[in-house]
Write a protein that holds these residues in place. Structure first.
Motif, PDB file in Angstrom:
ATOM      1  N   ASN A   1       0.841  -1.193   0.000  1.00 28.23           N
ATOM      2  CA  ASN A   1       0.000   0.000   0.000  1.00 28.23           C
ATOM      3  C   ASN A   1       0.877   1.245   0.000  1.00 28.23           C
ATOM      4  N   PRO A   2       0.999   1.932  -1.119  1.00 28.60           N
ATOM      5  CA  PRO A   2       1.927   3.058  -1.202  1.00 28.60           C
ATOM      6  C   PRO A   2       1.489   4.254  -0.362  1.00 28.60           C
ATOM      7  N   THR A   3       0.212   4.331   0.010  1.00 27.65           N
ATOM      8  CA  THR A   3      -0.258   5.494   0.745  1.00 27.65           C
ATOM      9  C   THR A   3       0.252   5.499   2.179  1.00 27.65           C
ATOM     10  N   THR A   4       0.764   4.374   2.668  1.00 23.47           N
ATOM     11  CA  THR A   4       1.205   4.308   4.059  1.00 23.47           C
ATOM     12  C   THR A   4       2.705   4.527   4.217  1.00 23.47           C
ATOM     13  N   THR A   5       3.444   4.565   3.111  1.00 20.66           N
ATOM     14  CA  THR A   5       4.901   4.576   3.198  1.00 20.66           C
ATOM     15  C   THR A   5       5.431   5.761   3.995  1.00 20.66           C
ATOM     16  N   GLU A   6       4.950   6.974   3.706  1.00 17.76           N
ATOM     17  CA  GLU A   6       5.466   8.144   4.414  1.00 17.76           C
ATOM     18  C   GLU A   6       5.117   8.112   5.891  1.00 17.76           C
ATOM     19  N   ASP A   7       3.969   7.526   6.234  1.00 21.82           N
ATOM     20  CA  ASP A   7       3.545   7.473   7.628  1.00 21.82           C
ATOM     21  C   ASP A   7       4.251   6.376   8.410  1.00 21.82           C
ATOM     22  N   CYS A   8       5.009   5.533   7.739  1.00 23.06           N
ATOM     23  CA  CYS A   8       5.597   4.365   8.389  1.00 23.06           C
ATOM     24  C   CYS A   8       7.058   4.555   8.786  1.00 23.06           C
ATOM     25  N   ASN A   9       7.578   5.741   8.636  1.00 21.26           N
ATOM     26  CA  ASN A   9       8.949   5.981   9.073  1.00 21.26           C
ATOM     27  C   ASN A   9       9.080   5.672  10.561  1.00 21.26           C
ATOM     28  N   ASN A  10      10.042   4.829  10.888  1.00 21.11           N
ATOM     29  CA  ASN A  10      10.303   4.401  12.271  1.00 21.11           C
ATOM     30  C   ASN A  10       9.153   3.606  12.875  1.00 21.11           C
ATOM     31  N   ARG A  11       8.289   3.053  12.021  1.00 20.41           N
ATOM     32  CA  ARG A  11       7.134   2.297  12.508  1.00 20.41           C
ATOM     33  C   ARG A  11       6.994   0.935  11.838  1.00 20.41           C
ATOM     34  N   TRP A  12       7.992   0.503  11.112  1.00 20.02           N
ATOM     35  CA  TRP A  12       7.888  -0.760  10.396  1.00 20.02           C
ATOM     36  C   TRP A  12       8.000  -1.941  11.352  1.00 20.02           C
ATOM     37  N   ILE A  13       7.105  -2.915  11.158  1.00 20.31           N
ATOM     38  CA  ILE A  13       7.110  -4.129  11.969  1.00 20.31           C
ATOM     39  C   ILE A  13       7.214  -5.344  11.053  1.00 20.31           C
ATOM     40  N   HIS A  14       8.080  -6.245  11.408  1.00 16.66           N
ATOM     41  CA  HIS A  14       8.216  -7.519  10.699  1.00 16.66           C
ATOM     42  C   HIS A  14       7.660  -8.627  11.580  1.00 16.66           C
ATOM     43  N   ILE A  15       6.759  -9.438  11.014  1.00 13.06           N
ATOM     44  CA  ILE A  15       6.211 -10.579  11.745  1.00 13.06           C
ATOM     45  C   ILE A  15       7.104 -11.784  11.502  1.00 13.06           C
ATOM     46  N   ARG A  16       7.700 -12.280  12.573  1.00 14.41           N
ATOM     47  CA  ARG A  16       8.595 -13.428  12.440  1.00 14.41           C
ATOM     48  C   ARG A  16       7.786 -14.654  12.020  1.00 14.41           C
ATOM     49  N   ASN A  17       8.263 -15.346  11.017  1.00 13.40           N
ATOM     50  CA  ASN A  17       7.562 -16.516  10.493  1.00 13.40           C
ATOM     51  C   ASN A  17       7.859 -17.724  11.374  1.00 13.40           C
ATOM     52  N   LEU A  18       6.957 -17.993  12.321  1.00 16.78           N
ATOM     53  CA  LEU A  18       7.139 -19.117  13.229  1.00 16.78           C
ATOM     54  C   LEU A  18       6.359 -20.327  12.741  1.00 16.78           C
ATOM     55  N   PRO A  19       6.878 -21.524  12.966  1.00 18.60           N
ATOM     56  CA  PRO A  19       6.095 -22.729  12.650  1.00 18.60           C
ATOM     57  C   PRO A  19       4.792 -22.734  13.436  1.00 18.60           C
ATOM     58  N   SER A  20       3.782 -23.369  12.892  1.00 15.85           N
ATOM     59  CA  SER A  20       2.452 -23.344  13.509  1.00 15.85           C
ATOM     60  C   SER A  20       2.422 -24.014  14.876  1.00 15.85           C
TER      61      SER A  20
ATOM     62  N   LEU B   1       3.551  -3.084   7.936  1.00 17.57           N
ATOM     63  CA  LEU B   1       4.238  -4.371   7.960  1.00 17.57           C
ATOM     64  C   LEU B   1       5.262  -4.425   6.829  1.00 17.57           C
ATOM     65  N   THR B   2       6.348  -5.112   7.101  1.00 18.48           N
ATOM     66  CA  THR B   2       7.371  -5.283   6.076  1.00 18.48           C
ATOM     67  C   THR B   2       7.847  -6.724   6.069  1.00 18.48           C
ATOM     68  N   ASN B   3       8.125  -7.236   4.883  1.00 17.38           N
ATOM     69  CA  ASN B   3       8.682  -8.578   4.747  1.00 17.38           C
ATOM     70  C   ASN B   3      10.191  -8.599   4.955  1.00 17.38           C
ATOM     71  N   ASP B   4      10.792  -7.435   5.036  1.00 18.63           N
ATOM     72  CA  ASP B   4      12.246  -7.342   5.178  1.00 18.63           C
ATOM     73  C   ASP B   4      12.600  -7.022   6.633  1.00 18.63           C
ATOM     74  N   PRO B   5      13.110  -7.982   7.393  1.00 13.65           N
ATOM     75  CA  PRO B   5      13.441  -7.722   8.800  1.00 13.65           C
ATOM     76  C   PRO B   5      14.549  -6.695   8.983  1.00 13.65           C
ATOM     77  N   ASN B   6      15.353  -6.479   7.943  1.00 12.49           N
ATOM     78  CA  ASN B   6      16.471  -5.550   8.062  1.00 12.49           C
ATOM     79  C   ASN B   6      16.037  -4.090   8.090  1.00 12.49           C
ATOM     80  N   VAL B   7      14.831  -3.804   7.603  1.00 12.45           N
ATOM     81  CA  VAL B   7      14.340  -2.427   7.645  1.00 12.45           C
ATOM     82  C   VAL B   7      13.304  -2.247   8.749  1.00 12.45           C
TER      83      VAL B   7
END
Length: 468
Positions: A41-60, A121-127
Motif C-alpha cells: 500500500n503506497p499510501t502508508t509509506t510516508e507514515d511508516c517511518n520508524n514504525r515498520w514491523i516484521h512478523i517473524r515466520n514461526l512454525p504453527s 508491515l514489512t517482509n524485510d526484517p532488516n528495515v
C-alpha cells in the motif's frame, strides 16, 4: 442405543474438528492476504517511518497448532468455545453488534489477528523497527501449569529460542533480541519461577531465561520492576466494528442514570481473614440493611439528602468465574453505578477495571499496583486523579475508614468531571473488532496504543545499547 450414542459422539467430534480446521485455514489465508496488502500500500509509506514491523515466520506449533489443545486441560478450563471470531469469542446474543464472550487468555490470538491489519508491515526484517513474535506463550504454558509437563516448567521458551537461533539467526543477532516483542496473556508472575526451584512450584521460567532478557513482553499484569514486560489492558467483551456502533455505546453510557453510589463486581471476601474484599462486602451489606430498616441511619439520611441515589452499594457476586464470559451480569449494574470498586484479589490487577471504564463507571483503587504502576501507556500516571479515586486498603481494613464517607465527600461537580474523563479513556482501553471500519480506526484503541508504546520502548532500548 449405545450404537447411536457412539455415532452421535463421532459426528459432533467430526463437526468440531472440521470447524476448527476451517478456522486455521482462514487464519493462515488472512495472514498471507493482509501481509501482501500492508506491504504494497503506497499510501502508508510516508507514515511508516520508524514504525515498520516484521512478523517473524514461526512454525504453527508455536501458535495455531496450540489451539487444537483447547479442551485438554480440565483443571484449567475448556477454552474451545471462545476461539470464535479470531479469539473474540461468540457474540453474547445472535443480534449483538459489539459484545462477545471474550476470554482473556486469547489476547495473544486477538493481538495476532489485529497486527495482520497493521499498515506498516514489512517482509524485510532488516528495515523493521520491531520484530513481532506470534507465539501464544500463555496457551503454551498450560501444559506446564495444568498439564503433563508440570515438572519441566523451566523448559518453557527454550524450544522457541532454539528456533530463533537456527532459522535465519541474523534476525535475532542484529540486535540480540532488543527489537523483538511478544504478547503473553497471563500475569508476568506466571512466567517468573526462578530456574533454581527444585522441584518446580507454580509458574514457568520463561521470563527468567537469560535468553529472553532483552525481549519486550506485553502482559495483562507486570511485576513491580518491569524491565522485560509492560502491562496492557485485559480484553473486555466490547469490540465494536464501526464508528456508528462505538458512538451508540458512548451515547448509552452518557444517558445512563447512575442510581447506585458504588458497585463491587467480583468474588472473595467471605472468609474470616481481614482483607479489603471482606471490608467491602461488610460495608455494602451493612449499608443495605441500615437504609432498608432504619430511617435514622446514616445511610438512609445520605439517600434522603442526596436524592440522586436509590441505593448506596451493590454487589454482583462473580464467585467461581460465573461472570467471566457473561458481560450482561455486570455491565448493566456498572452502567447504573457512579463508582466501581477495584480491590486486588489473587493478583493486584483486575479485568473489571477496564469493564468499569467501558461502562463510564469511575474506578476506585485500593493499591497502586492495581493500575497506576501497571498501565502507563493506556492510563497515564499523571492523570489518575482526574478519572479515579484512591483509598489505601490499610486505612479501610485496619483503621475503619469508610469507603462511603470518602466517596460521598466528593462534590457532584467533581464527580461529573471524573466521569467525563473516564469516558475519554474508553477508546484507549477497548480492543476494536478486526476488520473494523476506517472511521473507527481513526480512534486509537488498546492495540494501537500498545504498538505505539512498544515501538518507542524498543527505540529507547536500542539507543541505550548504542550509547553503552
Amino acid at each position: 442405543m449405545a450404537f447411536w450414542t457412539q455415532i452421535t459422539t463421532i459426528f459432533f467430534f467430526f463437526i468440531k474438528t472440521h470447524l476448527f480446521l476451517l478456522f486455521i485455514i482462514n487464519s493462515a489465508s488472512s495472514q498471507r492476504i493482509l501481509n501482501t496488502e500492508s506491504t504494497s500500500n503506497p499510501t502508508t509509506t510516508e507514515d511508516c517511518n520508524n514504525r515498520w514491523i516484521h512478523i517473524r515466520n514461526l512454525p504453527s506449533r508455536f501458535n495455531l497448532d496450540l489451539l487444537s489443545n483447547c479442551s485438554e486441560y480440565p483443571i484449567f478450563d475448556d477454552f474451545c468455545p471462545y476461539l470464535a471470531n479470531h479469539g473474540l469469542g461468540q457474540k453474547t446474543h445472535p443480534k449483538s453488534r459489539s459484545w462477545y464472550r471474550t476470554d482473556s487468555l486469547l489476547l495473544e490470538l486477538i493481538f495476532h489477528r489485529r497486527i495482520l491489519e497493521y499498515p506498516c508491515l514489512t517482509n524485510d526484517p532488516n528495515v523493521a523497527n520491531a520484530i513481532y513474535l506470534p507465539y501464544y506463550a500463555a496457551i503454551d504454558s498450560l501444559r506446564y501449569l495444568y498439564g503433563p509437563d508440570v515438572n519441566s516448567s523451566f523448559l518453557h521458551g527454550l524450544e522457541l529460542f532454539d528456533f530463533l537461533q537456527s532459522d535465519e539467526p541474523g534476525i535475532w543477532k542484529r540486535n540480540m533480541g532488543h527489537d523483538h516483542f511478544l504478547v503473553m496473556a497471563r500475569p508476568a508472575w506466571d512466567f517468573s519461577q526462578p530456574l533454581s526451584n527444585d522441584p518446580p512450584i507454580w509458574g514457568t521460567s520463561f521470563l527468567e531465561l537469560p535468553e529472553f532478557y532483552n525481549v519486550t513482553a506485553l502482559v495483562p499484569e507486570g511485576r513491580a520492576w518491569p524491565w522485560q514486560e509492560q502491562a496492557v489492558p485485559y480484553p473486555t467483551s466490547f469490540h465494536p466494528q464501526n464508528l456508528a456502533f462505538f458512538e451508540a455505546w458512548i451515547q448509552r453510557v452518557k444517558r445512563s442514570r447512575r442510581t447506585n453510589l458504588m458497585l463491587f463486581a467480583g468474588g472473595g471476601g467471605i472468609g474470616a481473614t481481614p482483607n479489603i474484599r471482606r471490608s467491602i462486602r461488610n460495608e455494602c451489606e451493612n449499608s443495605s440493611i441500615s437504609s432498608n430498616n432504619n430511617s435514622n441511619s446514616s445511610s438512609f439520611n445520605i439517600l434522603e439528602k442526596n436524592g440522586m441515589y436509590s441505593k448506596i452499594c451493590d454487589v454482583v457476586d462473580c464467585s467461581n468465574g460465573i461472570c467471566e464470559h457473561d458481560p450482561i451480569r455486570y455491565m448493566r449494574p456498572m452502567l447504573q453505578a457512579t463508582f466501581c470498586l477495584q480491590p486486588p484479589g489473587d493478583t493486584p490487577t483486575r479485568r473489571s477495571t477496564f469493564d468499569a471504564i467501558i461502562a463510564g463507571c469511575i474506578p476506585v483503587f485500593f493499591e497502586e499496583m492495581t493500575a497506576k504502576m501497571q498501565y502507563g501507556w493506556h492510563l497515564p500516571e499523571d492523570k489518575y486523579a482526574e478519572f479515579s479515586v484512591f483509598i489505601p486498603k490499610e486505612e479501610v481494613v485496619f483503621k475503619g475508614l469508610k469507603i462511603l464517607d470518602v466517596l460521598m465527600g466528593i462534590p457532584r461537580s467533581e464527580v461529573r468531571r471524573m466521569r467525563e474523563s473516564v469516558m475519554e479513556l474508553i477508546p484507549r482501553v477497548m480492543y476494536r473488532r478486526h476488520g473494523s471500519s476506517l472511521g473507527l480506526r481513526t480512534k486509537k484503541d488498546a492495540f494501537d496504543v500498545a504498538i505505539d508504546g512498544t515501538l518507542q520502548r524498543i527505540k529507547d532500548r536500542l539507543a541505550n545499547v548504542l550509547d553503552r
